[in-house]
Design a protein around this motif. Structure first.
Motif, short mmCIF file in Angstrom:
data_model
loop_
_atom_site.label_atom_id
_atom_site.label_comp_id
_atom_site.label_asym_id
_atom_site.label_seq_id
_atom_site.Cartn_x
_atom_site.Cartn_y
_atom_site.Cartn_z
N THR A 172 0.83 -1.19 0.00
CA THR A 172 0.00 0.00 0.00
C THR A 172 0.87 1.25 0.00
O THR A 172 2.05 1.19 0.30
N SER A 179 0.58 8.50 -0.62
CA SER A 179 0.58 8.76 -2.06
C SER A 179 1.93 9.31 -2.52
O SER A 179 2.01 10.32 -3.22
N PRO A 218 -7.27 10.11 -6.06
CA PRO A 218 -7.68 10.02 -4.65
C PRO A 218 -7.88 11.40 -4.04
O PRO A 218 -7.17 12.35 -4.38
N SER A 219 -8.87 11.50 -3.14
CA SER A 219 -9.14 12.77 -2.49
C SER A 219 -9.79 12.52 -1.13
O SER A 219 -10.57 11.59 -0.97
N ILE A 220 -9.45 13.39 -0.17
CA ILE A 220 -10.09 13.30 1.14
C ILE A 220 -11.33 14.17 1.21
O ILE A 220 -12.05 14.14 2.19
N HIS A 273 -10.25 8.75 -0.28
CA HIS A 273 -8.95 8.32 0.26
C HIS A 273 -8.92 8.64 1.75
O HIS A 273 -9.28 9.73 2.17
N GLU A 274 -8.52 7.65 2.56
CA GLU A 274 -8.42 7.82 4.01
C GLU A 274 -6.97 8.10 4.36
O GLU A 274 -6.06 7.43 3.87
#
Length: 126
Positions: A56, A60, A78-80, A122-123
């Motif tokens: 993983t 990023s 990906p985004s929070i 995304h966490e």
């Protein structure tokens, strides 16, 4: 006479120490060699090393996976948050970047070249 006495006592001290050499302190890494980076890592570095072992990328940091950019296989962003600004370099040798907002939901197209992008949640690891 005093010089001889001092010399004799100094010789006795040195010779007695040669008979019983001092033991060197045994360090923890002397038994198993030099510890590896994984054994020495602490904190966020250890979290990152453990995550890369599992395959993983929690922060990023690595190059993203290549996608075709088609409607069936869009570029995953990906985004929070529920939106993110995306920059698309439409042609490989182009120096201009086309910026646009990508919102959560169905995939969107780049306004210039038509490549498809999709926002995925995304966490953060902590």
């Amino acid at each position: 006479m005093t010089a001889r006495l001092l010399l004799r006592s100094a010789v006795r001290v040195v010779s007695s120490r040669r008979l019983f050499p001092a033991q060197a302190a045994v360090r923890g890494m002397a038994a198993g060699g030099i510890p590896t980076d994984e054994e020495q890592a602490t904190g966020l570095e250890k979290v990152l090393l453990n995550a890369t072992k599992k395959g993983t990328d929690p922060y990023s940091m690595f190059k993203p996976k290549e996608y075709a950019g088609s409607k069936e296989d869009p570029h995953l962003v990906p985004s929070i948050a529920n939106k993110r600004i995306v920059g698309c370099v439409c042609e490989e040798d182009n120096t201009a970047i086309v910026w646009f907002w990508l919102h959560q939901g169905p995939g969107q197209r780049c306004p210039s070249c038509g490549a498809h992008y999709k926002l995925v949640p995304h966490e953060l690891p902590h």
